[in-house]
Design a protein around this motif. Sequence first.
Motif, PDB file in Angstrom:
ATOM      1  N   LEU A 138       0.817  -1.212   0.000  1.00 55.68           N
ATOM      2  CA  LEU A 138       0.000   0.000   0.000  1.00 55.68           C
ATOM      3  C   LEU A 138       0.853   1.267   0.000  1.00 55.68           C
ATOM      4  CD1 LEU A 138      -2.818  -1.054   2.507  1.00 55.68           C
ATOM      5  CD2 LEU A 138      -2.877  -1.079   0.010  1.00 55.68           C
ATOM      6  N   GLY A 169      -2.826   5.061   4.281  1.00 54.21           N
ATOM      7  CA  GLY A 169      -2.561   6.149   3.351  1.00 54.21           C
ATOM      8  C   GLY A 169      -2.273   7.449   4.070  1.00 54.21           C
ATOM      9  N   ASN A 173       1.310   7.218   2.933  1.00 54.98           N
ATOM     10  CA  ASN A 173       1.191   7.425   1.484  1.00 54.98           C
ATOM     11  C   ASN A 173      -0.057   8.253   1.182  1.00 54.98           C
ATOM     12  OD1 ASN A 173       1.276   7.263  -1.292  1.00 54.98           O
ATOM     13  ND2 ASN A 173       0.949   5.054  -1.424  1.00 54.98           N
ATOM     14  N   LEU A 176      -2.308   7.746  -1.926  1.00 62.89           N
ATOM     15  CA  LEU A 176      -2.973   6.459  -2.167  1.00 62.89           C
ATOM     16  C   LEU A 176      -4.479   6.645  -2.284  1.00 62.89           C
ATOM     17  CD1 LEU A 176      -2.581   3.324  -2.260  1.00 62.89           C
ATOM     18  CD2 LEU A 176      -3.043   3.336   0.204  1.00 62.89           C
TER      19      LEU A 176
END
Length: 262
Positions: A138, A169, A173, A176
């Motif tokens: 992910l 996320g 991230n 994402l």
Amino acid sequence: MAKVFAIANQKGGVGKTTTCINLAASLAETRRHVLLIDLDPQGNATTGSGIDKLALSHSIHEVLTGECDLIEAMQFCEQGGYQLLPANRNLTAAEVSLLQMSGKEARLRKALEPVRENYDYILIDCPPSLSMLTINALVAADGVIIPMQCEYYALEGLTDLMASIERIGARFNPALKIEGLLRTMVDTRISLTQDVSEQLKQHFAERLYNTVIPRNVRLAEAPSFGLPALAYDKTSRGAQAYLALAGEIARRQRKAQQSGTN
């Protein structure tokens, strides 16, 4: 620069590996350069691509632990037309090792950096759990494709999965996103399938792929021969469905690029 998609669902048996193998082969059939990463210790994407997981000299295990680089571990799936980063049971040990490493959540993303420009698509087959391996997928991904069956418990699990993706996320991230939801093993004769499918359309609208993957004998048989469905029986409903999915994904990407959102 490759689009990196994690194929993920915390529930097993929903068609993650089948989707990875057949989407990789279908994208390759449309002349895209594709890398498939097997990130599941079961190594089913490896054997389903015709690679002997017991005879590997290098695998994703060594890539994540820094014992070799990604290019050394890659193999070519001739029947599917894509590159494969294989896995076997050794990957379980890698997950334990990762817990002791700095930057453990981003090991895969870092390993991919030197090769991303070589591919149009990178697909990551995730294990059916929210493990450190799945977190690595992910963190490395641009988007998540969620294969799911049209059944009641799948809807319950979907809520938990989406919450997990949002948490990971937000922390590791921020870019994402959920790329799309894919209905798999669909039998339109079953009323529950139709009911759940309608609920998905209402709640997820544009996130839901128009393409559905049917329950198909040829699609189920292909992995035992180490072949994508396209190589096993190109005319089968399953093979044709994944070709349609590849086309839909490509169209979505072009549309996003034209609108400047990708």
